[in-house]
Motif scaffolding. Structure first.
Motif, mmCIF file in Angstrom:
data_model
loop_
_atom_site.group_PDB
_atom_site.id
_atom_site.type_symbol
_atom_site.label_atom_id
_atom_site.label_comp_id
_atom_site.label_asym_id
_atom_site.label_seq_id
_atom_site.Cartn_x
_atom_site.Cartn_y
_atom_site.Cartn_z
ATOM 1 N N ALA A 19 -2.731 -6.414 8.617
ATOM 2 C CA ALA A 19 -1.610 -5.644 8.082
ATOM 3 C C ALA A 19 -2.112 -4.281 7.590
ATOM 4 N N PRO A 20 -2.123 -3.281 8.454
ATOM 5 C CA PRO A 20 -2.624 -1.952 8.053
ATOM 6 C C PRO A 20 -1.852 -1.342 6.890
ATOM 7 N N GLU A 21 -0.592 -1.785 6.667
ATOM 8 C CA GLU A 21 0.201 -1.227 5.565
ATOM 9 C C GLU A 21 -0.199 -1.791 4.206
ATOM 10 N N ALA A 22 -1.009 -2.843 4.205
ATOM 11 C CA ALA A 22 -1.450 -3.467 2.952
ATOM 12 C C ALA A 22 -2.737 -2.810 2.470
ATOM 13 N N GLU A 23 -2.799 -2.497 1.185
ATOM 14 C CA GLU A 23 -3.952 -1.827 0.598
ATOM 15 C C GLU A 23 -4.435 -2.598 -0.622
ATOM 16 N N PHE A 24 -5.686 -2.405 -0.958
ATOM 17 C CA PHE A 24 -6.285 -3.080 -2.106
ATOM 18 C C PHE A 24 -6.342 -2.102 -3.275
ATOM 19 N N ALA A 25 -5.665 -2.448 -4.372
ATOM 20 C CA ALA A 25 -5.701 -1.601 -5.560
ATOM 21 C C ALA A 25 -7.119 -1.547 -6.094
ATOM 22 N N LYS A 26 -7.516 -0.352 -6.491
ATOM 23 C CA LYS A 26 -8.837 -0.143 -7.095
ATOM 24 C C LYS A 26 -8.648 0.658 -8.379
ATOM 25 N N GLU A 27 -9.469 0.366 -9.346
ATOM 26 C CA GLU A 27 -9.391 1.076 -10.607
ATOM 27 C C GLU A 27 -9.586 2.571 -10.384
ATOM 28 N N ASN A 28 -8.688 3.376 -10.969
ATOM 29 C CA ASN A 28 -8.667 4.841 -10.896
ATOM 30 C C ASN A 28 -8.112 5.379 -9.576
ATOM 31 N N GLY A 42 0.836 -20.009 -11.292
ATOM 32 C CA GLY A 42 1.666 -18.834 -11.509
ATOM 33 C C GLY A 42 1.173 -17.579 -10.834
ATOM 34 N N HIS A 43 0.343 -17.738 -9.792
ATOM 35 C CA HIS A 43 -0.196 -16.582 -9.081
ATOM 36 C C HIS A 43 -0.050 -16.769 -7.574
ATOM 37 N N SER A 44 0.022 -15.648 -6.873
ATOM 38 C CA SER A 44 0.180 -15.676 -5.427
ATOM 39 C C SER A 44 -1.159 -15.537 -4.715
ATOM 40 N N THR A 45 -1.134 -15.818 -3.444
ATOM 41 C CA THR A 45 -2.258 -15.528 -2.562
ATOM 42 C C THR A 45 -2.021 -14.167 -1.903
ATOM 43 N N PHE A 46 -3.049 -13.668 -1.243
ATOM 44 C CA PHE A 46 -2.904 -12.426 -0.486
ATOM 45 C C PHE A 46 -1.843 -12.600 0.607
ATOM 46 N N ASN A 47 -1.833 -13.758 1.248
ATOM 47 C CA ASN A 47 -0.858 -14.003 2.314
ATOM 48 C C ASN A 47 0.569 -14.057 1.774
ATOM 49 N N MET A 48 0.745 -14.662 0.594
ATOM 50 C CA MET A 48 2.071 -14.690 -0.028
ATOM 51 C C MET A 48 2.562 -13.282 -0.328
ATOM 52 N N ALA A 49 1.678 -12.441 -0.866
ATOM 53 C CA ALA A 49 2.050 -11.064 -1.183
ATOM 54 C C ALA A 49 2.449 -10.315 0.090
ATOM 55 N N LEU A 50 1.694 -10.526 1.150
ATOM 56 C CA LEU A 50 1.985 -9.859 2.418
ATOM 57 C C LEU A 50 3.323 -10.315 2.988
ATOM 58 N N GLU A 51 3.579 -11.610 2.950
ATOM 59 C CA GLU A 51 4.843 -12.138 3.454
ATOM 60 C C GLU A 51 6.018 -11.578 2.649
ATOM 61 N N THR A 52 5.853 -11.531 1.334
ATOM 62 C CA THR A 52 6.909 -10.997 0.476
ATOM 63 C C THR A 52 7.195 -9.536 0.812
ATOM 64 N N ALA A 53 6.133 -8.740 0.986
ATOM 65 C CA ALA A 53 6.307 -7.319 1.306
ATOM 66 C C ALA A 53 7.048 -7.137 2.622
ATOM 67 N N LYS A 54 6.757 -7.991 3.592
ATOM 68 C CA LYS A 54 7.422 -7.871 4.891
ATOM 69 C C LYS A 54 8.897 -8.214 4.791
ATOM 70 N N PHE A 55 9.232 -9.290 4.076
ATOM 71 C CA PHE A 55 10.632 -9.667 3.910
ATOM 72 C C PHE A 55 11.398 -8.615 3.093
ATOM 73 N N ALA A 56 10.717 -8.024 2.107
ATOM 74 C CA ALA A 56 11.361 -7.020 1.260
ATOM 75 C C ALA A 56 11.414 -5.640 1.918
ATOM 76 N N LYS A 57 10.754 -5.506 3.051
ATOM 77 C CA LYS A 57 10.688 -4.230 3.769
ATOM 78 C C LYS A 57 10.104 -3.119 2.887
ATOM 79 N N ALA A 58 9.093 -3.483 2.117
ATOM 80 C CA ALA A 58 8.397 -2.497 1.292
ATOM 81 C C ALA A 58 7.583 -1.569 2.198
ATOM 82 N N LYS A 59 7.575 -0.293 1.861
ATOM 83 C CA LYS A 59 6.875 0.677 2.713
ATOM 84 C C LYS A 59 5.361 0.563 2.569
#
Length: 308
Positions: free
Chosen positions: A294-303, A250-267
């Motif tokens: 993918a320079p548009e992809a960022e890693f969430a960090k606490e705070n 029930g979880h994605s990989t980093f590559n899955m998340a990136l592919e989804t963002a590209k198809f969804a045209k997320a900024k």
């Protein structure tokens, strides 16, 4: 003036990781703080909600000289689902114990139980000194029906409307919260959550496993999001591991998340819900790798705080 403010309070999946090796990205489980206009919206109640509660309590105390002269805390909490890492901080959210607080909680019901019955049972009645009915604040729990949209109005009133009747042009000053259910997370699925305000949108998609070629219905739901916060619990290597494969977890990989963002045209894409075994060294290595891909992809960090 920025209309929406986001602060990551917990970015870890499965269980907290209170270790020195996990300090850079954070060890608290899922919780994101969102301010849209004058509305506080909390996405999930993992252990990250505990520090949020402490900060809100401090602001409350400093706002007046006694309980009733202080500004009351009002918040809307939307739960993706009720697996432990998404609710385990709720009992320790200190504003719950301030009588003037209002906390409205929304999430999935079970076929045989309401969300209120489930949370009362698993968080309070059996495992906590207080029962749900003994919490002194105005603490309300509601089922979020999939065909409904939740509207938060400038005067702090809230209403559900049928999605089929919704026209965004009629809600210029309102905060609009809608959900999309994925069944690819055991056992009862998970909600992805979209917040829209003043022409901006945030999509929060944790505990969501993608498909080959992406999840088309989710892409339609998330299309054009200014911010996409997406589950990225596993590396591709861990996902297909011959020893302990993670397919179907029930979880994605980093590559899955990136592919989804590209198809969804997320900024902007933020990876989220990291495996507890991934320490700062591993995540630093992945961040370096994906900054090239993918320079548009960022890693969430606490705070980490974001304004849009």
């Amino acid at each position: 003036m920025q209309e929406i403010k986001i602060k990551f309070r917990g970015v870890r999946g499965s269980h907290p990781t209170p270790k020195h090796s996990h300090l850079k990205y954070g060890g608290n489980t899922s919780c994101v703080e969102v301010w849209a206009g004058n509305h506080l919206i909390i996405l999930d109640a993992g252990t990250g909600i505990i520090d949020l509660g402490r900060d809100l309590q401090k602001e409350h105390i400093l706002s007046g000289t006694d309980l009733y002269s202080r500004h009351p805390i009002n918040a809307t909490l939307v739960l993706s689902h009720i697996h432990q890492d998404h609710i385990q901080g709720l009992q320790f959210f200190s504003p719950l114990f301030i009588p003037t607080t209002t906390l409205d909680v929304y999430g999935l019901s079970h076929p045989s139980k309401s969300l209120k019955e489930n949370l009362s049972d698993v968080l309070f009645e059996r495992v906590f000194p207080l029962s749900y009915s003994e919490i002194p604040s105005n603490f309300n729990i509601y089922d979020f029906e999939l065909k409904h949209i939740l509207i938060l109005k400038p005067d702090n009133t809230k209403e559900f409307i049928n999605a089929s009747d919704f026209n965004i042009e009629n809600h210029n000053d309102d905060v609009i919260i809608s959900v999309h259910k994925t069944t690819a997370h055991p056992k009862d699925g998970s909600l992805s959550i979209k917040i829209q305000y003043k022409g901006k949108s945030i999509v929060y998609a944790t505990d969501k496993e993608s498909y080959i070629g992406c999840d088309k219905k989710f892409i339609e739901f998330a299309h054009g999001a200014d911010i996409l916060i997406h589950d990225a619990q596993y590396t591709h290597q861990d996902y297909i591991s011959p020893i302990l494969p993670k397919q179907g977890f029930g979880h994605s990989t980093f590559n899955m998340a990136l592919e989804t963002a590209k198809f969804a045209k997320a900024k902007r894409l933020f990876f989220f819900h990291y495996d507890p075994n991934y320490d700062d060294g591993i995540l630093d290595m992945l961040e370096k790798e994906f900054s090239k891909l993918a320079p548009e992809a960022e890693f969430a960090k606490e705070n980490l705080e974001i304004n849009i």
